[in-house]
Scaffold this motif. Structure first.
Motif, mmCIF file in Angstrom:
data_model
loop_
_atom_site.group_PDB
_atom_site.id
_atom_site.type_symbol
_atom_site.label_atom_id
_atom_site.label_comp_id
_atom_site.label_asym_id
_atom_site.label_seq_id
_atom_site.Cartn_x
_atom_site.Cartn_y
_atom_site.Cartn_z
ATOM 1 N N LYS A 1 -6.720 15.291 -1.572
ATOM 2 C CA LYS A 1 -5.256 15.346 -1.514
ATOM 3 C C LYS A 1 -4.767 16.722 -1.961
ATOM 4 C CE LYS A 1 -3.334 11.338 -0.335
ATOM 5 N NZ LYS A 1 -2.257 11.221 0.678
ATOM 6 N N VAL B 1 0.843 -1.202 0.000
ATOM 7 C CA VAL B 1 0.000 0.000 0.000
ATOM 8 C C VAL B 1 0.875 1.248 0.000
ATOM 9 C CG1 VAL B 1 -1.663 1.328 1.356
ATOM 10 C CG2 VAL B 1 -1.932 -1.147 1.144
ATOM 11 N N GLU B 2 1.940 1.237 0.805
ATOM 12 C CA GLU B 2 2.850 2.387 0.862
ATOM 13 C C GLU B 2 3.473 2.670 -0.505
ATOM 14 O OE1 GLU B 2 7.076 3.542 3.030
ATOM 15 O OE2 GLU B 2 5.752 2.083 3.991
ATOM 16 N N TYR C 1 1.087 4.493 -2.845
ATOM 17 C CA TYR C 1 0.970 5.917 -2.544
ATOM 18 C C TYR C 1 2.211 6.692 -2.975
ATOM 19 C CZ TYR C 1 -3.463 5.538 -0.128
ATOM 20 O OH TYR C 1 -4.789 5.360 0.155
ATOM 21 N N GLU C 2 3.374 6.057 -2.909
ATOM 22 C CA GLU C 2 4.593 6.721 -3.360
ATOM 23 C C GLU C 2 4.580 6.897 -4.883
ATOM 24 O OE1 GLU C 2 7.907 4.603 -1.697
ATOM 25 O OE2 GLU C 2 7.516 5.329 0.325
ATOM 26 N N LEU D 1 1.791 7.359 -6.594
ATOM 27 C CA LEU D 1 0.835 8.449 -6.797
ATOM 28 C C LEU D 1 1.473 9.802 -6.508
ATOM 29 C CD1 LEU D 1 -2.400 6.927 -5.215
ATOM 30 C CD2 LEU D 1 -1.774 7.038 -7.622
ATOM 31 N N GLU D 2 2.283 9.864 -5.466
ATOM 32 C CA GLU D 2 2.934 11.127 -5.114
ATOM 33 C C GLU D 2 3.896 11.566 -6.213
ATOM 34 O OE1 GLU D 2 5.232 13.242 -1.354
ATOM 35 O OE2 GLU D 2 4.996 11.061 -1.398
ATOM 36 N N PRO E 1 -9.216 3.176 0.604
ATOM 37 C CA PRO E 1 -9.461 4.432 1.322
ATOM 38 C C PRO E 1 -10.944 4.757 1.266
ATOM 39 C CG PRO E 1 -7.534 4.635 -0.088
ATOM 40 C CD PRO E 1 -8.170 3.311 -0.423
ATOM 41 N N GLU F 1 -10.750 11.436 -3.894
ATOM 42 C CA GLU F 1 -9.479 11.230 -3.204
ATOM 43 C C GLU F 1 -8.441 12.234 -3.698
ATOM 44 O OE1 GLU F 1 -7.543 9.038 -0.198
ATOM 45 O OE2 GLU F 1 -9.546 8.601 -0.972
ATOM 46 N N SER F 2 -8.357 12.420 -5.009
ATOM 47 C CA SER F 2 -7.393 13.372 -5.578
ATOM 48 C C SER F 2 -7.742 14.805 -5.183
ATOM 49 C CB SER F 2 -7.370 13.251 -7.099
ATOM 50 O OG SER F 2 -6.924 11.973 -7.500
ATOM 51 N N HIS G 1 -12.460 6.617 -1.775
ATOM 52 C CA HIS G 1 -12.428 5.813 -2.996
ATOM 53 C C HIS G 1 -13.456 4.686 -2.919
ATOM 54 C CE1 HIS G 1 -10.841 4.436 -6.733
ATOM 55 N NE2 HIS G 1 -10.427 3.288 -6.257
#
Length: 257
Positions: free
Chosen positions: A214, A26-27, A30-31, A33-34, A135, A210-211, A138
Protein backbone atom coordinates in the motif's frame (compact mmCIF):
# COMPACT_ATOMS: atom_id res chain seq x y z
CA UNK A 1 -31.13 -0.51 14.28
CA UNK A 2 -34.10 -2.45 15.63
CA UNK A 3 -36.29 0.53 14.68
CA UNK A 4 -34.75 0.77 11.22
CA UNK A 5 -35.45 -2.94 10.71
CA UNK A 6 -38.93 -2.70 12.24
CA UNK A 7 -42.35 -2.46 10.55
CA UNK A 8 -42.18 1.33 10.26
CA UNK A 9 -38.47 1.41 9.52
CA UNK A 10 -36.34 1.99 6.43
CA UNK A 11 -37.11 -0.11 3.30
CA UNK A 12 -33.41 -0.40 2.45
CA UNK A 13 -32.38 -1.53 5.94
CA UNK A 14 -35.20 -4.07 6.03
CA UNK A 15 -34.03 -5.62 2.75
CA UNK A 16 -30.48 -6.35 3.94
CA UNK A 17 -29.15 -9.70 5.12
CA UNK A 18 -25.81 -11.13 6.25
CA UNK A 19 -24.55 -11.52 2.67
CA UNK A 20 -25.71 -8.23 1.17
CA UNK A 21 -23.80 -6.34 3.87
CA UNK A 22 -20.47 -8.13 3.25
CA UNK A 23 -19.09 -5.83 0.51
CA UNK A 24 -19.96 -2.72 2.51
CA UNK A 25 -18.38 -4.18 5.66
CA UNK A 26 -15.10 -4.79 3.81
CA UNK A 27 -15.24 -1.26 2.36
CA UNK A 28 -15.66 0.24 5.83
CA UNK A 29 -12.63 -1.66 7.13
CA UNK A 30 -10.48 -0.23 4.34
CA UNK A 31 -11.78 3.27 5.03
CA UNK A 32 -10.73 2.85 8.68
CA UNK A 33 -7.26 1.77 7.53
CA UNK A 34 -6.97 4.73 5.18
CA UNK A 35 -7.86 7.18 7.96
CA UNK A 36 -5.18 5.61 10.18
CA UNK A 37 -2.56 5.78 7.43
CA UNK A 38 -3.39 9.46 6.82
CA UNK A 39 -3.32 10.32 10.55
CA UNK A 40 -6.85 11.65 10.01
CA UNK A 41 -8.17 11.30 13.54
CA UNK A 42 -11.39 13.19 12.89
CA UNK A 43 -12.03 10.91 9.94
CA UNK A 44 -10.97 7.87 11.97
CA UNK A 45 -13.59 8.52 14.64
CA UNK A 46 -16.23 8.74 11.91
CA UNK A 47 -15.04 5.63 10.07
CA UNK A 48 -14.90 3.61 13.30
CA UNK A 49 -18.52 4.61 13.85
CA UNK A 50 -19.41 3.35 10.38
CA UNK A 51 -17.63 0.07 11.14
CA UNK A 52 -19.40 -0.20 14.50
CA UNK A 53 -22.70 0.29 12.68
CA UNK A 54 -22.02 -2.88 10.68
CA UNK A 55 -21.29 -4.86 13.86
CA UNK A 56 -24.57 -3.64 15.34
CA UNK A 57 -26.36 -4.38 12.05
CA UNK A 58 -25.04 -7.95 11.90
CA UNK A 59 -25.91 -8.47 15.56
CA UNK A 60 -29.47 -7.32 14.90
CA UNK A 61 -29.76 -9.80 12.04
CA UNK A 62 -28.48 -12.51 14.37
CA UNK A 63 -31.07 -11.56 16.97
CA UNK A 64 -33.88 -11.67 14.41
CA UNK A 65 -32.67 -15.12 13.32
CA UNK A 66 -32.68 -16.28 16.94
CA UNK A 67 -28.95 -17.09 16.81
CA UNK A 68 -27.17 -14.35 18.80
CA UNK A 69 -27.42 -10.68 19.75
CA UNK A 70 -25.04 -7.81 20.50
CA UNK A 71 -24.70 -8.95 24.12
CA UNK A 72 -23.48 -12.34 22.86
CA UNK A 73 -20.90 -10.65 20.64
CA UNK A 74 -19.55 -8.49 23.46
CA UNK A 75 -19.58 -11.30 26.01
CA UNK A 76 -17.62 -13.62 23.70
CA UNK A 77 -14.86 -11.11 23.01
CA UNK A 78 -14.71 -10.15 26.71
CA UNK A 79 -14.37 -13.81 27.71
CA UNK A 80 -11.69 -14.31 25.05
CA UNK A 81 -9.67 -11.33 26.27
CA UNK A 82 -9.74 -12.64 29.84
CA UNK A 83 -8.90 -16.19 28.72
CA UNK A 84 -5.98 -15.10 26.55
CA UNK A 85 -4.48 -12.71 29.10
CA UNK A 86 -3.78 -15.04 32.05
CA UNK A 87 -0.81 -12.81 32.96
CA UNK A 88 -3.31 -10.03 33.69
CA UNK A 89 -6.45 -11.83 34.82
CA UNK A 90 -4.86 -15.05 36.12
CA UNK A 91 -1.73 -16.39 37.76
CA UNK A 92 0.55 -16.63 34.71
CA UNK A 93 3.48 -14.27 34.16
CA UNK A 94 4.64 -12.50 31.01
CA UNK A 95 7.04 -9.57 31.16
CA UNK A 96 7.63 -9.01 27.43
CA UNK A 97 5.42 -8.74 24.36
CA UNK A 98 7.16 -11.82 22.92
CA UNK A 99 6.11 -13.89 25.95
CA UNK A 100 2.58 -12.54 25.62
CA UNK A 101 2.49 -13.56 21.94
CA UNK A 102 3.75 -17.07 22.72
CA UNK A 103 1.15 -17.50 25.45
CA UNK A 104 -1.59 -16.12 23.18
CA UNK A 105 -0.66 -18.56 20.40
CA UNK A 106 -0.53 -21.50 22.82
CA UNK A 107 -3.95 -20.68 24.30
CA UNK A 108 -5.39 -20.13 20.83
CA UNK A 109 -4.01 -23.49 19.65
CA UNK A 110 -5.52 -25.21 22.68
CA UNK A 111 -8.91 -23.61 22.00
CA UNK A 112 -8.71 -24.71 18.38
CA UNK A 113 -7.80 -28.26 19.40
CA UNK A 114 -10.90 -28.38 21.58
CA UNK A 115 -13.06 -27.30 18.66
CA UNK A 116 -11.50 -29.92 16.39
CA UNK A 117 -12.00 -32.86 18.73
CA UNK A 118 -15.05 -34.01 16.83
CA UNK A 119 -13.26 -33.96 13.49
CA UNK A 120 -11.28 -36.87 12.07
CA UNK A 121 -7.47 -36.50 12.31
CA UNK A 122 -7.03 -36.25 8.54
CA UNK A 123 -9.47 -33.32 8.43
CA UNK A 124 -7.72 -31.31 11.14
CA UNK A 125 -5.29 -28.66 10.00
CA UNK A 126 -3.37 -25.82 11.58
CA UNK A 127 -4.44 -23.76 8.59
CA UNK A 128 -8.15 -24.13 9.34
CA UNK A 129 -9.89 -20.89 10.17
CA UNK A 130 -7.93 -18.60 7.84
CA UNK A 131 -10.66 -16.77 5.91
CA UNK A 132 -10.50 -17.37 2.17
CA UNK A 133 -11.77 -13.84 1.56
CA UNK A 134 -8.66 -12.21 3.03
CA UNK A 135 -6.55 -10.07 0.65
CA UNK A 136 -4.04 -12.44 -0.94
CA UNK A 137 -0.94 -10.92 0.69
CA UNK A 138 -2.51 -11.00 4.14
CA UNK A 139 -3.73 -14.57 3.57
CA UNK A 140 -0.20 -15.63 2.56
CA UNK A 141 1.19 -14.05 5.73
CA UNK A 142 -1.37 -15.88 7.88
CA UNK A 143 -0.70 -19.23 6.16
CA UNK A 144 3.08 -18.96 6.49
CA UNK A 145 2.84 -17.77 10.10
CA UNK A 146 0.70 -20.78 11.02
CA UNK A 147 3.19 -23.12 9.32
CA UNK A 148 6.07 -21.48 11.20
CA UNK A 149 4.43 -22.23 14.55
CA UNK A 150 4.67 -25.90 13.62
CA UNK A 151 8.40 -25.52 12.89
CA UNK A 152 8.03 -25.49 9.09
CA UNK A 153 10.23 -22.54 8.13
CA UNK A 154 13.55 -21.48 6.64
CA UNK A 155 16.36 -21.24 9.20
CA UNK A 156 17.03 -17.60 8.25
CA UNK A 157 15.96 -14.95 5.77
CA UNK A 158 18.81 -15.86 3.39
CA UNK A 159 17.04 -19.15 2.72
CA UNK A 160 13.97 -17.24 1.55
CA UNK A 161 16.09 -15.04 -0.75
CA UNK A 162 17.57 -18.19 -2.29
CA UNK A 163 14.07 -19.57 -2.81
CA UNK A 164 13.00 -16.28 -4.40
CA UNK A 165 15.89 -16.45 -6.88
CA UNK A 166 14.89 -20.01 -7.68
CA UNK A 167 11.32 -18.88 -8.39
CA UNK A 168 12.56 -16.02 -10.60
CA UNK A 169 14.54 -18.48 -12.71
CA UNK A 170 11.52 -20.78 -12.99
CA UNK A 171 9.36 -17.87 -14.15
CA UNK A 172 11.94 -16.94 -16.80
CA UNK A 173 11.97 -20.55 -18.00
CA UNK A 174 8.18 -20.52 -18.45
CA UNK A 175 8.39 -17.22 -20.34
CA UNK A 176 11.21 -18.56 -22.55
CA UNK A 177 9.18 -21.66 -23.36
CA UNK A 178 6.71 -19.42 -25.18
CA UNK A 179 2.98 -19.85 -25.52
CA UNK A 180 1.10 -23.08 -25.53
CA UNK A 181 -1.52 -24.91 -23.62
CA UNK A 182 -1.44 -24.23 -19.92
CA UNK A 183 1.16 -21.43 -20.08
CA UNK A 184 -1.14 -18.91 -18.39
CA UNK A 185 -1.65 -21.28 -15.46
CA UNK A 186 2.12 -21.91 -15.21
CA UNK A 187 2.81 -18.17 -15.26
CA UNK A 188 0.26 -17.61 -12.49
CA UNK A 189 1.83 -20.41 -10.47
CA UNK A 190 5.35 -19.00 -10.74
CA UNK A 191 4.32 -15.40 -10.09
CA UNK A 192 2.27 -16.58 -7.11
CA UNK A 193 5.31 -18.47 -5.79
CA UNK A 194 7.37 -15.26 -6.05
CA UNK A 195 4.73 -13.29 -4.13
CA UNK A 196 4.67 -15.97 -1.43
CA UNK A 197 8.45 -15.77 -1.05
CA UNK A 198 8.34 -11.97 -0.77
CA UNK A 199 5.64 -12.21 1.91
CA UNK A 200 7.91 -14.56 3.85
CA UNK A 201 10.83 -12.16 3.53
CA UNK A 202 8.58 -9.44 4.97
CA UNK A 203 7.51 -11.80 7.77
CA UNK A 204 11.14 -12.48 8.70
CA UNK A 205 11.73 -8.71 8.84
CA UNK A 206 8.51 -8.17 10.85
CA UNK A 207 6.97 -6.07 8.06
CA UNK A 208 3.32 -6.30 7.06
CA UNK A 209 3.29 -7.07 3.32
CA UNK A 210 -0.11 -5.50 2.72
CA UNK A 211 0.95 -2.22 4.37
CA UNK A 212 4.28 -2.23 2.53
CA UNK A 213 2.61 -2.64 -0.86
CA UNK A 214 0.00 0.00 0.00
CA UNK A 215 2.84 2.37 0.89
CA UNK A 216 4.51 1.73 -2.47
CA UNK A 217 1.20 2.18 -4.31
CA UNK A 218 0.70 5.59 -2.68
CA UNK A 219 4.30 6.56 -3.43
CA UNK A 220 3.96 5.59 -7.09
CA UNK A 221 0.64 7.44 -7.37
CA UNK A 222 2.10 10.62 -5.85
CA UNK A 223 5.13 10.58 -8.15
CA UNK A 224 3.09 9.79 -11.25
CA UNK A 225 0.67 12.62 -10.47
CA UNK A 226 3.61 14.99 -9.94
CA UNK A 227 4.90 14.03 -13.38
CA UNK A 228 1.46 14.64 -14.92
CA UNK A 229 1.26 18.04 -13.22
CA UNK A 230 4.68 19.14 -14.42
CA UNK A 231 3.86 18.14 -17.99
CA UNK A 232 0.50 19.92 -17.80
CA UNK A 233 2.30 23.13 -16.81
CA UNK A 234 4.44 22.70 -19.92
CA UNK A 235 1.31 22.23 -22.01
CA UNK A 236 2.20 18.61 -22.79
CA UNK A 237 0.57 15.24 -22.21
CA UNK A 238 2.16 11.94 -21.32
CA UNK A 239 1.56 10.69 -24.86
CA UNK A 240 3.60 13.61 -26.24
CA UNK A 241 6.52 12.97 -23.90
CA UNK A 242 9.47 10.69 -24.50
CA UNK A 243 10.38 7.97 -22.03
CA UNK A 244 13.64 9.78 -21.27
CA UNK A 245 11.74 12.98 -20.40
CA UNK A 246 9.34 11.05 -18.20
CA UNK A 247 12.24 9.35 -16.42
CA UNK A 248 13.83 12.75 -15.72
CA UNK A 249 10.57 14.02 -14.23
CA UNK A 250 10.21 10.79 -12.24
CA UNK A 251 13.65 11.28 -10.72
CA UNK A 252 12.70 14.86 -9.85
CA UNK A 253 9.47 13.63 -8.27
CA UNK A 254 11.51 11.36 -5.99
CA UNK A 255 13.15 14.44 -4.44
CA UNK A 256 9.80 16.04 -3.60
CA UNK A 257 8.09 15.62 -0.24
Amino acid sequence: MATLRGPDGCPWDKEQDFNTLKPMLVEEVYEVLEAIENNDFDGLSEELGDLLLHIVFQAQLGKEAGQFDIDTVIRKISDKLVRRHPHVFGNESASTSEEVSRNWDAIKAQEKAEKLKDGTPERRSRLDGIPGKLPALHEAHQISSRAVRAGFDWPDVEGVFEKLQEEVLELKEVISAGGGEGQRERLEDEIGDMFFCIVNIARFLKIDSESALKRTNRKFKTRFQYMEGELARQGKSLEETSLAEMEALWQKAKTQR
